[in-house]
Design an enzyme around this catalytic site. Sequence first.
Site, PDB file in Angstrom:
ATOM      1  N   ASP A   1      45.086  34.694  46.110  1.00 45.60           N
ATOM      2  CA  ASP A   1      45.606  34.944  44.768  1.00 45.60           C
ATOM      3  C   ASP A   1      46.563  33.830  44.328  1.00 45.60           C
ATOM      4  O   ASP A   1      47.041  33.037  45.123  1.00 45.60           O
ATOM      5  CB  ASP A   1      46.330  36.290  44.765  1.00 45.60           C
ATOM      6  CG  ASP A   1      46.410  36.932  43.390  1.00 45.60           C
ATOM      7  OD1 ASP A   1      45.908  36.345  42.421  1.00 45.60           O
ATOM      8  OD2 ASP A   1      46.973  38.040  43.305  1.00 45.60           O
TER       9      ASP A   1
ATOM     10  N   GLU B   1      49.140  29.378  40.242  1.00 42.39           N
ATOM     11  CA  GLU B   1      49.441  28.844  38.907  1.00 42.39           C
ATOM     12  C   GLU B   1      50.940  28.682  38.645  1.00 42.39           C
ATOM     13  O   GLU B   1      51.326  28.183  37.589  1.00 42.39           O
ATOM     14  CB  GLU B   1      48.909  29.804  37.823  1.00 42.39           C
ATOM     15  CG  GLU B   1      47.488  30.261  38.012  1.00 42.39           C
ATOM     16  CD  GLU B   1      47.391  31.558  38.814  1.00 42.39           C
ATOM     17  OE1 GLU B   1      46.367  32.228  38.687  1.00 42.39           O
ATOM     18  OE2 GLU B   1      48.341  31.877  39.574  1.00 42.39           O
TER      19      GLU B   1
ATOM     20  N   ASP C   1      42.733  39.023  36.023  1.00 39.90           N
ATOM     21  CA  ASP C   1      43.294  40.360  35.817  1.00 39.90           C
ATOM     22  C   ASP C   1      42.991  40.912  34.429  1.00 39.90           C
ATOM     23  O   ASP C   1      43.870  41.056  33.580  1.00 39.90           O
ATOM     24  CB  ASP C   1      44.811  40.317  36.027  1.00 39.90           C
ATOM     25  CG  ASP C   1      45.188  39.903  37.438  1.00 39.90           C
ATOM     26  OD1 ASP C   1      44.324  39.927  38.321  1.00 39.90           O
ATOM     27  OD2 ASP C   1      46.361  39.548  37.647  1.00 39.90           O
TER      28      ASP C   1
END
Length: 666
Positions: free
Chosen positions: A389, A392, A456
Site C-alpha cells: 500500500d 504517495e 480506494d
Amino acid sequence: MQTGFSITEQGFDLHFAGRLVLSHNSDSPVLAMARGNPNVEMVRGNFRIEDAPDGLIAPTRFTLEGDCVELSDEGGPAARLVLDGHALRAELLRPGYDRLHLYFAAEPGETVWGGGEQMSYLALNGRAFPIWTSEPGVGRDKTTELTRLMDEQGMAGGDYWNTNYPQPTFLTSRWIAVHCTSEAYSVLDFTEANAHHVEVWSGAAAFELFAAEDPLDLVGQLSARFGRQPPLPDWAIGGAIVGLKDGARSFERLEQFIQAGTAVSGLWCEDWAGIRETSFGRRLFWDWRRDNQRFPDLPQRIAGLAARGIRFLAYANPYLSNDGILYEEAREGGHFCLRQDSDEVYLVDFGEFDCGVLDFTREETRAWFAEKVLGREMLDIGISGWMADFGEYLPTDVRLADGSDPMEAHNRWPVLWGEVNARAVESRGKTGDAVFFMRAGFSGVQQYCPLLWAGDQSVDFTRHDGIGTVITGALSAGLVGNAYSHSDCGGYTSLHGNVRSIELMQRWCELAAFAPVMRSHEGNRPDDNLQYDSTSELLSCFARWSRVHAHLAPYVRHLCDEAAELGLPAQRALFLHYPDDAALFAVQDQYLYGADLLVAPVIEEGALSREVVLPGEGPWRHCWTGQDFAPGTRVVSAPIGQPPVFYRPDSAFAPLFAGLPEVLGK
C-alpha cells in the site's frame, strides 16, 4: 519515413517517423520558460501545489545545426533542443529558469490518452492533468457535497486529475507517443486544440518519442520500454481472494464462503499485524510483524490453508508507526527520512498516529526492509502475497540520504517501493508465484509491480469516485505498460453516511469476475457496511461470480501469454483492436477482455439495461442467452445477475465462453 529538424518558411519543424512533432514560428513558439516560485502543502497525502512564476519568455529566434536547435531572444541564448535518436532533449540556458514548457504539434480531431492511471477520463482532450502521485481524494467531484466535506477535512476531496499513479506519457490517435523522463512535477495540458502542452518543473527534460502503424504495436513498445510484468500464477487467476480483517475468526468465516460454493484461491487478512481504531475507521497497526494475539499460530494456519490449495495474503506499506517495535530498529539503523533542520526522524501524521518514512534512497534501507520485513516476517512464514500500500506520501521538505531534492524524489517513491517488494520476492525465488499489488506508481513501476489495484473507491455509483472508475483506471494504466489490474470488490471508502448497498455489492461482483484477479475488501468501516457474508443472498452472489472467474482461468492464462509476448493489457480499450473507428476513442465504461470477450458492466444505480457498443464487422454472441448481435450500438437488457458480456463466436475459446451460463447457474 522522415525524422529530424527541417527549416520552414516561418520557422522550423521536427518530424519523427513521418509525424509532425514540433512546429515553431514567431506566432507560435514551441518553447516557453520561466522562474518558478512554488508553494507546496501536504495533509495526509493530499497536496496543494501552487506556483507564481515570473520572467516568462517564449524565445522565437533560432539557429539550426543538424539535430540541434538553439532558441534565443534579444537577451541571447535561452534554450536548446537536441534530437538524439528517438529522444528529444530540452535544456534551458538562463540561470534560475526552472519552468520548461514544450508545445507538441496537434492535429484537428486528434485524440489523446495516457497520463498513467486516470480514474475519471480515458480520453484526455480538453483538460489538464498534473503529474504528481498523491491520494486521489474522496468524491473527486467539486460539485458534490461529499467532496466539499472532504475538502474541509484536510484537502481530501480530490479532483478529476488526482491519482495514485500518474505518468508523464501520452499517446495520440496518430499512433505516436511521448514520454517525459523527468521525475519532477509536471503537467500534461490538452486544453488547446492546436498543441499538446507539457510543463516540467525543471531546467532540463528529455522526451522519448515512439511511433507505430497501429495502437497495439504502440502499446507494446511502451510496455517494452517500462518493463513487463511476470505472468500471474495459476492460483491468483483460479478463484477469488476473500478479504477479511477479523483476526483468527477470519478463518472460520472463510469456511462459510467455501461451504457456499465459492472458488477460493486465497484468504487476505490485512490485519495480520494488528489493528488501530480511528475516526476514519478500522486502520491497521503499522508495525509489520504478525500480531500473535490476533493471529495465534499463524504459520501453522497458513500451512493448513496451503494444504487445501488456498494461499494466505497480508499487507505492508513503506512507513512504520512510532509506537511500534520495528520503528526503534529502523531508527537505530538510520533507515528513516530526516528533518531538514535536525537529525530527528521526520514524522508524518497518517490520521491520529505518526509514522517515520523509510528512506529508500539508501541501499541499506531497501535491503533491510526487503529482508527483515517482507522476507523474514512475511514470505518465510508462508505468506504468498500482500497489498503493498501507499508510496504517495513523501513530503517535499524531508532530508534524504542521497541528497536528492524531495520535489524530484516524490514521484520516484512508488517505483522505489515497488523495487523493494520485487527484491524480496526474488530473494526467495518466488517471482511469478508470490503476488503483491500496488495502487501507487510512476514511470518504471511496471518492471517491479506484478499487479495494480485501483485504490480506494467510494462505496457507491458516483461518476468520479465510484465503481465505474475502476474500468477507466484499468484501461488507462494498460496503455502505458500495466497488463494486470483489479479492484476492491465492494469498494472501500465509507464516510459521512455513505455505505454499501446490496445492489452495489452485486454489481461489483459482476465486474470483478471479469478482471484478472477477483478480490473482496471489507472497507474502512466494516462494521457499518454490508459484507459478502452478511446475508445468504450476498454470499451466494459472491460464490457464483467467483466460479465464473475461475472458469475463465484458461482464457486469462492466454491473456497472460499475450501480455508477456506482446505487452498487451488484459483489459483493453476498444480502440486497441478497432483503431479505424474514431467513435470508440473515448469509450471508457466497457472494455475488451482480450480480443474475444466484450464486457460492459452496469455502473449506474438502478439500471436494468444499458447501451453497449459492439465494434467491428462480425457478430457478437450474448454470453447468457446465446443470441447473436450485429455490430453497432445496442441497448441490452441487464438485470442483476446478467451483465452485458459478449464473445466472438469464431473465438478459439468460444466453447469455454458458452459454458458460462451453466457455471453461473450452479
